[in-house]
Design a protein around this motif. Structure first.
Motif: not given
Lengths: 169, 109
Positions: A34, A38-39, A41-43, A83, A85-87, A89-91, B24, B27-29, B31-32, B35-36, B39
């Motif tokens: 997922q 998402q990544e 679609y955003l791209k 190295f 810490f890339h969280d 968007s855990r949807v 699922p 949907e288009l969310e 980008r957050k 945080r990245p 860091w």
């Protein structure tokens, strides 16, 4: 030039197939699939990946999904080393993940076990042909190899799969 | 072979059908990004500090000599062997000095 609404509609139509492809690329991890999607679609909507009409939209989209999954795999490797810490968007929360988890029958579990034993390229090509019903030429375009190479991957993967499935009860 | 291939196709079709239930919704969310970026900044800063510390630690420092070191060096350079006089031969000063031309005053032209 496709406008955003049309593109969104086309992506929505292809969404089940795109998710299944991402799912396979991510080792059947629904949450990761997922996020890859998402990544991707955003791209596309941010213009980082543009469809130039040289192939079908599905082939192009699958290639973008594959590249995105590969990039995330590399990033995860780095993250595992602490190295990065890339969280990203855990949807989906745990509840959603549990709902989405697929229970496979014994027959398909055997197929998945056999698929997991294949080399990555071979697995990708065989899934594109048998699961997504693409031609070998389209599979080659998605994976980014020549048609000849894709054909070799396809035949080897098929032979190995059949051999593995014969061995399994 | 055809049977095997159709069996494979049937297995993949079943897998596809089973997995379709877990798809699922589309949907288009957004980008957050928060945080990245934080860091990444921390990681880059830490890397820079590490480089500076390593440069300071590894770079060669000019040698510092104490008074006793200098005295030891001086004593070594001033030392002469006790048999040094044996090397002095008669007339050896002629080899290291320039002969003086005698004063010509008083000598008739």
């Amino acid at each position: 030039m496709v406008n955003r609404a049309d593109l969104e509609q086309q992506l929505e139509e292809l969404h089940p197939a795109s998710f299944a492809w991402a799912h396979g690329l991510c080792g059947r991890d629904a949450d990761e699939a997922q996020e890859v999607l998402q990544e991707t679609y955003l791209k596309i909507f941010e213009g980082k990946a543009r469809f130039d009409g040289r192939s079908t939209l599905k082939t192009w989209l699958f290639a973008v999904i594959r590249r995105t999954a590969a990039a995330r795999r590399r990033l995860r490797w780095l993250r595992d080393l602490r190295f990065v810490f890339h969280d990203v968007s855990r949807v989906a929360d745990d509840h959603e993940s549990a709902e989405r988890r697929v229970i496979h029958s014994e027959r398909t579990s055997a197929l998945l076990r056999a698929l997991n034993r294949l080399a990555r390229r071979q697995r990708e090509v065989i899934e594109l042909v048998f699961y997504h019903e693409l031609t070998i030429e389209e599979a080659a375009a998605v994976v980014g190899v020549s048609v000849g190479t894709a054909r070799v991957h396809y035949h080897r993967a098929k032979q190995r799969l059949l051999a593995e499935l014969k061995e399994q009860p | 072979m055809i049977d095997e291939e159709s069996d494979l196709r049937e297995r993949f079709a079943r897998l596809r059908a089973e997995e379709r239930r877990g798809v699922p919704r589309f949907e288009l969310e957004p980008r957050k990004r928060g945080r990245p970026v934080v860091w990444r900044v921390i990681a880059v800063t830490a890397a820079l500090i590490l480089v500076v510390v390593m440069t300071i630690t590894i770079r060669p420092h000019p040698a510092k000599f104490s008074d006793s070191d200098r005295a030891a060096v001086r004593s070594v350079t001033e030392w002469h062997p006790p048999t040094d006089f044996l090397l002095r031969t008669p007339g050896s000063e002629m080899l290291t000095t320039t002969p003086r031309i005698p004063d010509l005053k008083g000598i008739p032209q």
